[in-house]
Design a protein around this motif. Structure first.
Motif, mmCIF file in Angstrom:
data_model
loop_
_atom_site.group_PDB
_atom_site.id
_atom_site.type_symbol
_atom_site.label_atom_id
_atom_site.label_comp_id
_atom_site.label_asym_id
_atom_site.label_seq_id
_atom_site.Cartn_x
_atom_site.Cartn_y
_atom_site.Cartn_z
ATOM 1 N N ILE A 65 0.763 -1.187 -0.019
ATOM 2 C CA ILE A 65 -0.019 0.058 0.128
ATOM 3 C C ILE A 65 0.919 1.167 0.001
ATOM 4 O O ILE A 65 0.505 2.486 0.310
ATOM 5 C CB ILE A 65 -0.962 -0.036 1.161
ATOM 6 C CG1 ILE A 65 -0.271 -0.169 2.656
ATOM 7 C CG2 ILE A 65 -1.824 -1.196 1.258
ATOM 8 C CD1 ILE A 65 -1.012 -0.062 3.881
ATOM 9 N N SER A 66 2.010 1.143 -0.499
ATOM 10 C CA SER A 66 3.002 2.045 -0.727
ATOM 11 C C SER A 66 3.469 2.247 -2.291
ATOM 12 O O SER A 66 3.612 1.211 -2.891
ATOM 13 C CB SER A 66 4.146 1.913 0.152
ATOM 14 O OG SER A 66 3.789 1.658 1.696
ATOM 15 N N PRO A 67 4.125 3.416 -2.618
ATOM 16 C CA PRO A 67 4.792 3.162 -4.049
ATOM 17 C C PRO A 67 6.055 2.550 -3.909
ATOM 18 O O PRO A 67 6.510 2.142 -2.818
ATOM 19 C CB PRO A 67 5.016 5.029 -4.049
ATOM 20 C CG PRO A 67 5.103 5.658 -2.779
ATOM 21 C CD PRO A 67 4.018 4.737 -1.900
ATOM 22 N N HIS A 68 6.650 2.288 -4.912
ATOM 23 C CA HIS A 68 7.846 1.423 -4.975
ATOM 24 C C HIS A 68 8.944 2.089 -4.315
ATOM 25 O O HIS A 68 9.784 1.418 -3.824
ATOM 26 C CB HIS A 68 8.276 1.196 -6.487
ATOM 27 C CG HIS A 68 9.249 0.112 -6.647
ATOM 28 N ND1 HIS A 68 8.837 -1.277 -6.320
ATOM 29 C CD2 HIS A 68 10.425 0.149 -7.363
ATOM 30 C CE1 HIS A 68 10.101 -2.031 -6.700
ATOM 31 N NE2 HIS A 68 10.861 -1.205 -7.233
ATOM 32 N N TYR A 69 9.110 3.338 -4.590
ATOM 33 C CA TYR A 69 10.173 3.975 -3.785
ATOM 34 C C TYR A 69 9.541 5.277 -2.632
ATOM 35 O O TYR A 69 8.509 5.608 -3.327
ATOM 36 C CB TYR A 69 11.070 4.792 -4.739
ATOM 37 C CG TYR A 69 11.921 3.724 -5.698
ATOM 38 C CD1 TYR A 69 13.440 3.305 -5.223
ATOM 39 C CD2 TYR A 69 11.536 3.460 -6.767
ATOM 40 C CE1 TYR A 69 13.906 2.317 -5.609
ATOM 41 C CE2 TYR A 69 12.274 2.389 -7.501
ATOM 42 C CZ TYR A 69 13.567 2.003 -6.933
ATOM 43 O OH TYR A 69 14.167 1.198 -7.661
#
Length: 631
Positions: A65-69
């Motif tokens: 539930i987070s972006p890749h970076y």
């Protein structure tokens, strides 16, 4: 009253905790080891992440539930593991995080992770709050603060600038007043009613004083022919608010018309009402007169082009016809509108278009004029045209177009052909005349040889032979003219060699005579060559008969050169016994020497020098102005 048992208390506490869990406005997730997947979430979590139900979040790992970076460039997976391990060990951690909703939208969040116990098991509870608005407010606050600081600094700088400007304005007021009064342009000011309130002293150049205009309406100085236009332009300027740039005529004190260019604008008061009009008048009389001369010149050239009986047209760099005169349009069988801006190849016949292209390319490339002739079919008739191509250039020298003038020279060509045919006929006649003269002289030579064979006297035979050689020099001239394309001039080099060889053969001497030649390539007209040939004949005959007596070999050197100032010099030298001294000390007594003197001095108007060193040398110098060098 029965005391509550421990399970009842636990059930009540769980229920209270569950209610608080669900009613929380922050998103709350429960994460359990060892996978650290989401095992529980509240309704706020579903809304925050735009999930359709709680099941969408359950079993999800935190990086999912987070972006890749993250904003610092670190992988969310690695950073999340490190934070979770730290929270599990320390019991609590608060940090900023970049989350991602199920729709793919990213948002900033503030996350607090606490280690709690549920049913004796240690788990992590993450409280997530969307801080987008807080971040925006913070950024706006920072921006506002920076703007306030910048504004304060700007105001301080502006105040200092204004003070500096005020000082400069005061210091330069006198200077601008001086400039205003000394410039060639006339500065003026009028009120809303058109009354002149100020005008510069430059009006003195036109025989006036500023007082002659102050308190007068500006309409009084504008000629009636321009007044209506100027008033209309002024009203338009008031409506649009744009500066005025126009020109009008007036008269000086002597009554001469003067053109002024007016650059002015209206000043608007704080209420938005149009007030004073200020401007600058510049004398453009010379410019207008030049424009008028150019206009008349253009009209004249246009009239000349339109009335010309030549085909006049302009072809630009795009190979399109930029201009064509009426005569050219009529000759091409088209109207002006059908030709202008058309491709050249679509207007001219193919046979002329291809020929034009080569010369047009040359003019565009070199910037130099060109000229050529060609035949073209105009209105069903084949005509000869002389094409003159002249470059039209930009100020930097680049050719922008080519002016073409094509003149009908059909009649000239026909006349030229007729003259050529007539000349050919006359040349044939002259050739035949020279042939007949040569034949007649050959008959005379034959008669002389026959006559010589019938006499027994050696002296008479020698006289006949001398006469025959003289006539033979004339025969050679007519033979050369008969074979030549030029009936006026004869090549001297070949004529002299043929003449000398014929003389050696005619006298049949037993002495071998070696002749050396040094003759410039000069052409001599037949009249001069006739006398020159007789002169050479006499000198060479004298050498053959007298110079090499008792010798088996001898040398004759013949040189003919051009001198400065149209002079010619003929030198004939033999290495024989030399002419007797007696022949040089007294007047020439022999016929040969008499002829040499007559031909060299009287006929050729030259000078004769005879020398006896190492044989005999005859040198003749004379002027000759019509010779031409062979190409």
């Amino acid at each position: 009253m029965v005391p509550e048992t421990s399970p009842q208390v636990m059930h009540r506490d769980n229920k209270f905790y569950q209610m608080m869990f669900e009613l929380s406005r922050d998103a709350i997730l429960t994460i359990e080891p060892p996978s650290w997947c989401v095992t529980a979430c509240n309704i706020a979590s579903v809304k925050l992440f735009n999930a359709s139900c709680k099941e969408d979040l359950l079993t999800k790992e935190f990086p999912q539930i987070s972006p890749h970076y993250q904003p610092d460039g670190e992988l969310s997976l690695e950073k999340a593991r490190r934070i979770i391990e730290h929270a599990f060990q320390e019991g609590r951690i608060v940090f900023d995080w970049r989350c991602k909703r199920f729709t793919g939208q990213e948002f900033p969040a503030s996350i607090q992770i606490n280690r709690i116990e549920i049913n004796g098991e240690k788990v992590l509870q993450a409280t997530i709050r969307d801080v987008t608005e807080e971040q925006h407010l913070k950024e706006e606050q920072q921006a506002t603060q920076q703007q306030l600081v910048a504004t304060e600094e700007e105001l301080r700088v502006r105040y200092n600038e204004l003070k500096h400007v005020e000082n400069k304005l005061r210091a330069s007021e006198a200077k601008y007043r001086t400039l205003t009064e000394n410039t060639l342009d006339i500065i003026y000011s009028i009120d809303p009613q058109g009354i002149i309130t100020y005008i510069g002293p430059q009006v003195a150049r036109y025989g006036f004083m500023p007082e002659d205009f102050i308190s007068h309406n500006i309409r009084e100085i504008i000629l009636e022919e321009d007044l209506g236009r100027i008033l209309k332009e002024g009203k338009t300027t008031i409506l649009t608010g744009k500066p005025i740039r126009t020109a009008f005529r007036t008269r000086d004190r002597a009554g001469n018309i003067v053109w002024f260019e007016d650059n002015s604008s209206f000043l608007v008061d704080p209420t938005g009402k149009t007030g004073v009009r200020t401007g600058v008048l510049r004398d453009i009389t010379e410019q207008k007169e030049t424009e008028e001369r150019v206009r008349k010149s253009e009209e004249l050239y246009h009239s000349l082009a339109e009335t010309s009986q030549d085909l006049i047209y302009i072809i630009n760099a795009q190979d399109r016809i930029e201009y064509v005169n009426s005569y050219a349009a009529a000759a091409l069988g088209k109207t002006y509108e059908e030709i202008i801006n058309m491709d050249r190849g679509a207007v001219f016949p193919p046979e002329i278009s291809l020929g034009q292209q080569q010369y047009l390319n040359m003019v565009f490339a070199t910037g130099k004029p060109s000229r050529f002739e060609s035949q073209i079919l105009l209105l069903g008739v084949t005509r000869w045209l002389d094409h003159a191509l002249n470059p039209l250039k930009y100020p930097d020298g680049t050719v922008r177009a080519v002016l073409c003038i094509s003149r009908d020279i059909t009649d000239l060509k026909q006349t030229e052909d007729a003259l050529k045919a007539s000349l050919d006929a006359k040349n044939a006649l002259l050739r035949e005349i020279h042939h007949q003269v040569k034949n007649n002289l050959q008959v005379v030579i034959g008669l002389l040889l026959f006559q010589a064979s019938t006499v027994s006297s050696p002296e008479i035979a020698r006289i006949v032979l001398d006469t025959e050689t003289r006539i033979r020099s004339m025969v050679l001239i007519h033979e050369r003219l008969y074979k030549s394309e030029d009936f006026v001039n004869i090549s001297l080099d070949t004529y002299i060699k043929d003449l000398v060889n014929s003389l050696i053969c005619a006298y049949g001497t037993k002495t071998y005579i070696n002749v050396k030649y040094s003759v410039d390539k000069i052409q001599i007209d037949q009249s001069t060559l006739l006398h020159l040939g007789l002169l050479i004949t006499e000198v060479i005959s004298n050498c053959i008969r007298h110079a090499f007596t008792g010798r088996s070999i001898g040398t004759i050197s013949l040189a003919f050169h051009r001198k400065e100032n149209n002079g010619l010099i003929l030198s004939i030298h033999d290495d024989g016994i030399g002419i007797p001294e007696s022949c040089l000390n007294k007047k020439a007594s022999t016929v040969g020497l008499q002829l040499i003197s007559l031909l060299g001095q009287d006929q050729l108007d030259g000078k004769i020098l005879i020398e006896r060193e190492n044989g005999t040398t005859f040198t003749f110098t004379f002027d000759y102005t019509s010779q031409k060098e062979e190409k």
